[in-house]
Design a protein around this motif. Structure first.
Motif, PDB file in Angstrom:
ATOM      1  N   CYS A   1      10.817   6.567  -2.192  1.00 56.67           N
ATOM      2  CA  CYS A   1      10.456   5.748  -3.357  1.00 56.67           C
ATOM      3  C   CYS A   1       9.468   4.689  -2.928  1.00 56.67           C
ATOM      4  N   CYS A   2       8.304   4.664  -3.574  1.00 56.36           N
ATOM      5  CA  CYS A   2       7.210   3.828  -3.083  1.00 56.36           C
ATOM      6  C   CYS A   2       6.596   3.048  -4.249  1.00 56.36           C
ATOM      7  N   ILE A   3       6.450   1.748  -4.073  1.00 53.23           N
ATOM      8  CA  ILE A   3       5.705   0.958  -5.068  1.00 53.23           C
ATOM      9  C   ILE A   3       4.288   0.793  -4.544  1.00 53.23           C
ATOM     10  N   CYS A   4       3.312   1.292  -5.303  1.00 55.58           N
ATOM     11  CA  CYS A   4       1.924   1.240  -4.825  1.00 55.58           C
ATOM     12  C   CYS A   4       0.991   1.123  -6.024  1.00 55.58           C
ATOM     13  N   SER A   5      -0.020   1.964  -6.112  1.00 53.81           N
ATOM     14  CA  SER A   5      -0.989   1.777  -7.187  1.00 53.81           C
ATOM     15  C   SER A   5      -1.078   2.966  -8.139  1.00 53.81           C
TER      16      SER A   5
ATOM     17  N   ILE B   1       8.688   9.630  -5.250  1.00 54.48           N
ATOM     18  CA  ILE B   1       8.354   8.837  -6.437  1.00 54.48           C
ATOM     19  C   ILE B   1       7.385   7.718  -6.074  1.00 54.48           C
ATOM     20  N   ASP B   2       6.340   7.548  -6.862  1.00 54.15           N
ATOM     21  CA  ASP B   2       5.484   6.359  -6.769  1.00 54.15           C
ATOM     22  C   ASP B   2       5.511   5.639  -8.109  1.00 54.15           C
ATOM     23  N   ILE B   3       5.596   4.322  -8.035  1.00 53.48           N
ATOM     24  CA  ILE B   3       5.493   3.499  -9.242  1.00 53.48           C
ATOM     25  C   ILE B   3       4.344   2.520  -9.019  1.00 53.48           C
TER      26      ILE B   3
ATOM     27  N   HIS C   1       0.820  -1.214   0.000  1.00 50.56           N
ATOM     28  CA  HIS C   1       0.000   0.000   0.000  1.00 50.56           C
ATOM     29  C   HIS C   1       0.859   1.272   0.000  1.00 50.56           C
ATOM     30  N   HIS C   2       0.285   2.354  -0.491  1.00 49.02           N
ATOM     31  CA  HIS C   2       0.998   3.630  -0.540  1.00 49.02           C
ATOM     32  C   HIS C   2       1.338   4.124   0.873  1.00 49.02           C
ATOM     33  N   GLY C   3       2.568   4.569   1.044  1.00 50.39           N
ATOM     34  CA  GLY C   3       2.992   5.082   2.349  1.00 50.39           C
ATOM     35  C   GLY C   3       2.546   6.513   2.540  1.00 50.39           C
ATOM     36  N   ASP C   4       1.247   6.694   2.732  1.00 46.93           N
ATOM     37  CA  ASP C   4       0.674   8.055   2.763  1.00 46.93           C
ATOM     38  C   ASP C   4       1.150   8.883   3.956  1.00 46.93           C
TER      39      ASP C   4
HETATM   40 ZN   LIG Z   1       3.140   5.259  -3.049  1.00 45.45          ZN
END
Ligand SMILES: [Zn+2]
Ligand SMILES: [Zn+2]
Length: 288
Positions: free
Chosen positions: A163-167, A178-180, A145-148
Motif C-alpha cells: 500500500c503506497c501513498i504517492c501521486s 495499491i497506490d493512492i 515518492h512511489h516505491g517503484d
Molecule cells: Zn505508489
C-alpha cells in the motif's frame, strides 16, 4: 514486558546517501530520554551478509552499489532493517524502528536511484520467509515518492500487500498492490492540521480495511519524512500526521498480527526534522 527495539549503526550519523551525513547526526543522543525507559532498547546492527542481498538483487547491482561511494552505508542499512525484523519475528521485541543510512524503496532487482541502494524491506521479507517461514506481509509506504523498486520486486507476490501513498491511483487485479494519490486528497485541506488529518485518513480509510482482510503476519511501515513542510518531498505535513499514522498502524497490528510492526526509515533530509519527528514516532510504538 513488551520490548521496542531501535536498530542503528554509527555510520548512519556520519554519512548517509540521503544527506551526506547530517540528518542523523544527533542520533542516538536524541533518543536518550526514550532509552531511559527500560522498554526501549538500542541494538547495533551489523552489515548484512551478501547471500541475502543476492536473493533480491543481481551481482551487477551489488557491484554498482559498491562503486557508488554514496552507498557506503547500504550494507549496514539492510543489516538494521533485517535485525529489527528478526527481533520482532523471534518475539524478542514487539515492535521495532530501523534507522538507516541509505534508503530502499527505489531499489529494484537491477537498478537503484533516488537515495536508495538495496531494497531493505524486500530483503527482510526474504530473510523472514527463509528463517521463520513467514508467508504474509503488509507494507505501508508513506514516503513522498512511489516505491517503484519495492513494487517491481513484489508485483507477482500474492503474499505481499503493498500500500503506497504517492501521486497516482492504482489497484492491481488481485487487490494486493495499491497506490493512492496524496495530491487528490490534500487538495481539499485548508490548513496544516487538516492536511495532517487528511493524509493519515488515507491510511485509516483505505489501507486498514485491506490489512484486516489480508491478515499479514508482520506490517512494515516505510516511513519517509520527506513529506514534511520544507523537506524535498514537501506535502505540507508536520509531525502530527506521522504520530497519527503510528497510532493507526500500532492498533491494526495489535488486531491482526500480535502487534508486530516494523517502522523502516525512508526519505527526509533535514537534521532538525529528524530530531523532531523520529523520537515521538518511536514513543508511540511503546504506548500500546
Ligand atoms: Zn505508489
Ligand atoms: Zn521520497
Amino acid at each position: 514486558m513488551d520490548k521496542i527495539i531501535i536498530t542503528y549503526h554509527e555510520s548512519f550519523s556520519r554519512r548517509s546517501y540521503l544527506t551526506h551525513g547530517t540528518r542523523l547526526s544527533d542520533f542516538p543522543a536524541v533518543l536518550s530520554e526514550i532509552l531511559s525507559d527500560p522498554r526501549f532498547e538500542l541494538e547495533f546492527a551489523d552489515a548484512i551478509e551478501e547471500k541475502w542481498i543476492l536473493k533480491v538483487h543481481t551481482k551487477d547491482h551489488i557491484e554498482g552499489v559498491r562503486r557508488d561511494h554514496l552507498c557506503s552505508t547500504a550494507w549496514y542499512s539492510v543489516g538494521s532493517v533485517v535485525t529489527s525484523a528478526d527481533m520482532v519475528m523471534s518475539g524478542k521485541a514487539k515492535r521495532a524502528f530501523a534507522l538507516i543510512g541509505a534508503g530502499g524503496h527505489h531499489a529494484g532487482r537491477n537498478y537503484f536511484w533516488g537515495y536508495c541502494c538495496f531494497n531493505d524491506v524486500v530483503i527482510a521479507i526474504n530473510y523472514l520467509r527463509e528463517c521463520y517461514g513467514v508467508e504474509r506481509f503488509a507494507i505501508v509506504d508513506t514516503d513522498a515518492h512511489h516505491g517503484d523498486g519495492t513494487r517491481e520486486l513484489v508485483r507477482d507476490d500474492p503474499g505481499v500487500l503493498h500500500c503506497c501513498i504517492c501521486s497516482t491511483n492504482y489497484s492491481s487485479k488481485d487487490g494486493t498492490k495499491i497506490d493512492i494519490s496524496a495530491f487528490d486528497v490534500l487538495a481539499q485541506a485548508r490548513d496544516t492540521p487538516s492536511r495532517n488529518q487528511a493524509y493519515a485518513q488515507i491510511v485509516r480509510q483505505n489501507f486498514v480495511p485491506l490489512i484486516k482482510d489480508f491478515c499479514p503476519q508482520l506490517i512494515f511501515w516505510y516511513f519517509g519524512f520527506d513529506t514534511h513542510q520544507g523537506d524535498y518531498g514537501d506535502l505540507g505535513l508536520t509531525h502530527g500526521a506521522y504520530i497519527e499514522i503510528a497510532k493507526i498502524l500500532c492498533k491494526v497490528a495489535d488486531e491482526v498480527c500480535n502487534g508486530r510492526l516494523e517502522v523502516v526509515l525512508g526519505g527526509g533530509s533535514r537534521r532538525d526534522l529528524a530530531n523532531i519527528v523520529i523520537p515521538p514516532v518511536i514513543k508511540i510504538l511503546g504506548n500500546s
